[in-house]
Enzyme design. Structure first.
Site, mmCIF file in Angstrom:
data_model
loop_
_atom_site.group_PDB
_atom_site.id
_atom_site.type_symbol
_atom_site.label_atom_id
_atom_site.label_comp_id
_atom_site.label_asym_id
_atom_site.label_seq_id
_atom_site.Cartn_x
_atom_site.Cartn_y
_atom_site.Cartn_z
ATOM 1 N N LYS A 9 12.001 -5.648 -53.678
ATOM 2 C CA LYS A 9 13.395 -5.150 -53.547
ATOM 3 C C LYS A 9 14.200 -5.455 -54.802
ATOM 4 C CE LYS A 9 13.208 -5.306 -48.495
ATOM 5 N NZ LYS A 9 11.994 -6.079 -48.210
HETATM 6 O O1 LIG Z 1 11.109 -3.183 -47.512
HETATM 7 C C1 LIG Z 1 10.572 -3.661 -46.499
HETATM 8 O O2 LIG Z 1 9.378 -3.770 -46.422
HETATM 9 C C2 LIG Z 1 11.429 -3.930 -45.337
HETATM 10 C C3 LIG Z 1 12.527 -3.101 -45.172
HETATM 11 C C4 LIG Z 1 13.222 -3.112 -43.957
HETATM 12 O O3 LIG Z 1 14.131 -2.321 -43.729
HETATM 13 N N1 LIG Z 1 12.856 -4.013 -43.007
HETATM 14 C C5 LIG Z 1 11.811 -4.876 -43.176
HETATM 15 O O4 LIG Z 1 11.529 -5.630 -42.240
HETATM 16 N N2 LIG Z 1 11.126 -4.883 -44.358
HETATM 17 C C6 LIG Z 1 10.035 -5.853 -44.599
HETATM 18 O O5 LIG Z 1 8.961 -5.559 -43.715
HETATM 19 C C7 LIG Z 1 8.366 -6.760 -43.210
HETATM 20 C C8 LIG Z 1 8.531 -6.772 -41.700
HETATM 21 O O6 LIG Z 1 7.849 -7.851 -41.157
HETATM 22 P P1 LIG Z 1 7.547 -7.998 -39.575
HETATM 23 O O7 LIG Z 1 8.851 -7.827 -38.882
HETATM 24 O O8 LIG Z 1 7.007 -9.379 -39.472
HETATM 25 O O9 LIG Z 1 6.554 -6.934 -39.208
HETATM 26 C C9 LIG Z 1 9.076 -7.904 -43.949
HETATM 27 O O10 LIG Z 1 8.326 -8.214 -45.104
HETATM 28 C C10 LIG Z 1 10.411 -7.314 -44.349
HETATM 29 O O11 LIG Z 1 10.934 -7.872 -45.531
#
Ligand SMILES: O=C(O)c1cc(=O)[nH]c(=O)n1[C@@H]1O[C@H](COP(=O)(O)O)[C@@H](O)[C@H]1O
Length: 273
Positions: free
Chosen positions: A93
């Site tokens: 990001k």
């Molecule tokens: O850019 C991302 O990957 C991201 C964007 C977003 O809107 N929401 C989001 O959860 N993420 C990332 O996606 C992953 C979600 O993780 P879990 O919720 O554990 O599946 C994390 O690494 C967050 O930083």
């Protein structure tokens, strides 16, 4: 990896699963802490257990940066371990004034050789363009994120009636083509994904938020897929920490397989066999 090759991998594996490598020393099984590099050892075993079902891996850079130089080393080893036919995403990001963005791009594309990086759009065109100058690499721009705070700014409407995330989707399409630009759309935003797809018909979307955040895979897929699938759906904690014990690889594999099977049915029913 180009767009066609990504679609071929999706077809081959009947999967558009991205496994998020959000590797947290506090959550990995205790027995791995005796290893020289517990983070890499965990990732190695997770990759071995899940790569049949995953078309992408997404290490979230924060989890590595937080460990200092050792963390960067674990990240580099992990990247090198990921099989060549799997797409890699540096979830960093980033985004800054042009000359700084160029160095971020160099760090993740030339030094570390990721296929793609997540970028925040809010500093505008000159902060994003340096990432788009790397041939064969991808920018994944935050459009409508999965978190509660997504509504703080992304839903603000401008005088022309467009929401900020819609403005991001439309304007940024003048900066890069669907062969180099993807968008982040949270799986928790399933009610909006049809409208988002209408604004960006050909782009791939990285969709985090299934699993631990409770997002909806079926709705996201039904309303978000395009004819090349156009989706990479991420799950991190639900797969990585399905078990905190010695059986963690078996449980992670079972979890990834369950998501892949759901994706297989969705691909068949939406795109045809
Ligand atoms: O850019 C991302 O990957 C991201 C964007 C977003 O809107 N929401 C989001 O959860 N993420 C990332 O996606 C992953 C979600 O993780 P879990 O919720 O554990 O599946 C994390 O690494 C967050 O930083």
């Amino acid at each position: 990896m180009n767009r066609q090759q990504l679609f071929e991998q999706i077809r081959k594996k009947s999967s558009y699963l991205c496994v998020g490598l959000d590797t947290d020393l506090k959550k990995i099984p205790r027995h791995l802490l005796a290893e020289k590099d517990p983070v890499f050892e965990f990732n190695r075993q997770i990759i071995d257990a899940t790569h049949d079902f995953a078309v992408a891996y997404k290490p979230n850079i924060a989890f590595y940066e937080a460990l200092g130089p050792k963390g960067w080393e674990s990240l580099q080893k992990t990247l090198e371990y990921i099989p060549a036919d799997v797409f890699t995403i540096a979830d960093a990001k980033r985004g800054d004034i042009g000359n700084t963005s160029s160095l971020y791009a160099q760090a993740f594309f030339s030094q570390m050789r990721f296929d793609s990086i997540t970028v925040a759009p809010y500093m505008g065109e000159d902060s994003v363009k340096p990432f788009l100058e790397f041939a064969g690499k991808w920018v994944i721009l935050l459009a409508h994120t999965s978190n509660a705070g997504a509504s703080d700014f992304q839903l603000i409407e401008s005088a022309n009636g467009r929401k900020l995330y819609e403005e991001v989707l439309l304007r940024s399409q003048q900066w890069g083509s669907p062969d180099q630009l993807m968008y982040v759309v949270g799986a928790t935003q399933a009610d909006k994904i049809q409208g988002i797809r209408a604004l960006a018909p050909d782009h791939f979307f990285l969709v985090p938020g299934i699993g631990a955040q409770g997002g909806d895979l079926e709705a996201t897929s039904r309303y978000g897929m395009n004819k090349q699938c156009g989706l990479l759906v991420n799950s991190s904690r639900a797969i990585l920490y399905a078990s905190g014990d010695k059986d963690f690889t078996t449980r992670a594999r079972a979890e990834a397989q369950q998501v892949q099977q759901a994706m297989h049915h969705l691909l068949d029913s939406i795109l045809g066999k």
